[in-house]
Design a protein around this motif. Structure first.
Motif, PDB file in Angstrom:
ATOM      1  N   ILE A   1       0.833  -1.205   0.000  1.00 20.74           N
ATOM      2  CA  ILE A   1       0.000   0.000   0.000  1.00 20.74           C
ATOM      3  C   ILE A   1       0.868   1.256   0.000  1.00 20.74           C
ATOM      4  CG2 ILE A   1      -0.206   0.238   2.510  1.00 20.74           C
ATOM      5  CD1 ILE A   1      -3.050   0.691  -0.029  1.00 20.74           C
ATOM      6  N   LYS A   2       2.100   1.126   0.510  1.00 21.57           N
ATOM      7  CA  LYS A   2       3.013   2.268   0.577  1.00 21.57           C
ATOM      8  C   LYS A   2       3.452   2.746  -0.811  1.00 21.57           C
ATOM      9  CE  LYS A   2       3.462   2.179   5.137  1.00 21.57           C
ATOM     10  NZ  LYS A   2       3.044   3.312   6.008  1.00 21.57           N
ATOM     11  N   TYR A   3       3.296   1.874  -1.815  1.00 25.71           N
ATOM     12  CA  TYR A   3       3.799   2.190  -3.149  1.00 25.71           C
ATOM     13  C   TYR A   3       2.671   2.438  -4.161  1.00 25.71           C
ATOM     14  CZ  TYR A   3       7.483  -0.227  -0.623  1.00 25.71           C
ATOM     15  OH  TYR A   3       8.360  -0.627   0.349  1.00 25.71           O
ATOM     16  N   ARG A   4       1.430   2.250  -3.728  1.00 25.73           N
ATOM     17  CA  ARG A   4       0.311   2.368  -4.671  1.00 25.73           C
ATOM     18  C   ARG A   4       0.177   3.787  -5.216  1.00 25.73           C
ATOM     19  NH1 ARG A   4      -5.511   0.402  -2.749  1.00 25.73           N
ATOM     20  NH2 ARG A   4      -5.257   2.183  -1.340  1.00 25.73           N
ATOM     21  N   ARG A   5       0.341   4.770  -4.340  1.00 26.33           N
ATOM     22  CA  ARG A   5       0.218   6.164  -4.782  1.00 26.33           C
ATOM     23  C   ARG A   5       1.260   6.489  -5.845  1.00 26.33           C
ATOM     24  NH1 ARG A   5       1.182  10.427  -0.223  1.00 26.33           N
ATOM     25  NH2 ARG A   5      -0.687   9.404   0.572  1.00 26.33           N
ATOM     26  N   MET A   6       2.494   6.037  -5.645  1.00 30.09           N
ATOM     27  CA  MET A   6       3.558   6.306  -6.611  1.00 30.09           C
ATOM     28  C   MET A   6       3.241   5.671  -7.965  1.00 30.09           C
ATOM     29  SD  MET A   6       7.653   5.490  -6.356  1.00 30.09           S
ATOM     30  CE  MET A   6       7.965   6.871  -5.255  1.00 30.09           C
ATOM     31  N   LEU A   7       2.729   4.453  -7.948  1.00 31.23           N
ATOM     32  CA  LEU A   7       2.373   3.783  -9.200  1.00 31.23           C
ATOM     33  C   LEU A   7       1.260   4.539  -9.914  1.00 31.23           C
ATOM     34  CD1 LEU A   7       2.406   0.078  -7.928  1.00 31.23           C
ATOM     35  CD2 LEU A   7       4.090   1.145  -9.433  1.00 31.23           C
ATOM     36  N   GLY A   8       0.271   4.989  -9.153  1.00 28.56           N
ATOM     37  CA  GLY A   8      -0.825   5.750  -9.744  1.00 28.56           C
ATOM     38  C   GLY A   8      -0.356   7.073 -10.330  1.00 28.56           C
ATOM     39  N   LEU A   9       0.562   7.743  -9.643  1.00 28.13           N
ATOM     40  CA  LEU A   9       1.080   9.011 -10.146  1.00 28.13           C
ATOM     41  C   LEU A   9       1.930   8.821 -11.396  1.00 28.13           C
ATOM     42  CD1 LEU A   9       1.950  10.870  -6.822  1.00 28.13           C
ATOM     43  CD2 LEU A   9       0.126  11.419  -8.448  1.00 28.13           C
ATOM     44  N   PHE A  10       2.607   7.677 -11.495  1.00 32.00           N
ATOM     45  CA  PHE A  10       3.347   7.413 -12.729  1.00 32.00           C
ATOM     46  C   PHE A  10       2.390   7.121 -13.890  1.00 32.00           C
ATOM     47  CE2 PHE A  10       7.497   7.011 -10.566  1.00 32.00           C
ATOM     48  CZ  PHE A  10       8.254   7.686 -11.502  1.00 32.00           C
ATOM     49  N   ALA A  11       1.240   6.539 -13.596  1.00 30.33           N
ATOM     50  CA  ALA A  11       0.216   6.372 -14.636  1.00 30.33           C
ATOM     51  C   ALA A  11      -0.219   7.743 -15.140  1.00 30.33           C
ATOM     52  CB  ALA A  11      -0.977   5.603 -14.082  1.00 30.33           C
TER      53      ALA A  11
END
Length: 200
Positions: free
Chosen positions: A74-84
């Motif tokens: 969950i700590k990395y989900r925001r980063m993945l979404g922002l890269f999208a």
């Protein structure tokens, strides 16, 4: 073993630099004249595919957490979404800059004329509020329930992205179908999980 703060920061840094590798490769190829005979089309297509990849990776976080107990994801989900969102911006800017010559009227006319452009544009516009509200401060401001409802738009965005990709290709639909199957599996898991929760 629960990851420490330094572990989390290390993996965030790792994700950050790995997510930029496709862009760096494209810039290198462009600088050395190795990007192909139609660099604009290749760039637009590549950025669009990368947007879909990061959308699906974002959607993978919840199943991976629940199936394997990897709560730290969950700590990395925001980063993945922002890269999208980042690659979605590059996809749109490359299209508008090199294909439409920054013409707003030309872009609007293209959206009206070609349905697959309209689908892609709507999907990108829906992605904007998710990026804007990704910070913890925005979550507290609008409330957790509203935030969760808003971020369910990612399902519609992912569907729109896959449809957009499918409509672009004329004959070779292999990769759009691969994305569609992957998205169907992710949706299937969520539907099954919701059904099991309702039964429980």
């Amino acid at each position: 073993m629960k990851p420490t703060a330094s572990d989390i920061q290390f993996y965030k840094t790792l994700i950050f630099f790995n997510a930029l590798i496709p862009l760096l490769i494209m810039l290198w190829d462009f600088a050395h004249g190795q990007i192909g005979v139609n660099p604009v089309e290749l760039s637009i297509r590549t950025f669009g595919v990368l947007t879909l990849i990061f959308l699906l990776l974002t959607l993978c976080v919840t199943p991976m957490r629940k199936l394997f107990g990897w709560g730290f994801l969950i700590k990395y989900r925001r980063m993945l979404g922002l890269f999208a969102f980042f690659y979605g911006c590059l996809h749109l800017l490359t299209y508008m800059g090199f294909d439409r010559s920054w013409s707003i009227s030309g872009t609007v006319a293209d959206v009206i004329k070609r349905p697959f452009i309209a689908v892609g544009m709507v999907s990108f516009l829906l992605l904007i509020p998710l990026a804007v509200t990704s910070a913890d401060k925005m979550l507290r401001r609008i409330g957790a329930k509203r935030w969760l409802k808003l971020h369910k738009l990612i399902y519609l965005i992912a569907i729109g992205g896959v449809v957009h990709f499918y409509m672009i290709v004329k004959s070779d639909v292999f990769w759009p179908v691969v994305f569609a199957v992957a998205l169907s599996v992710l949706f299937g898991y969520r539907i099954y999980s919701a059904y099991q929760k309702a039964r429980g």
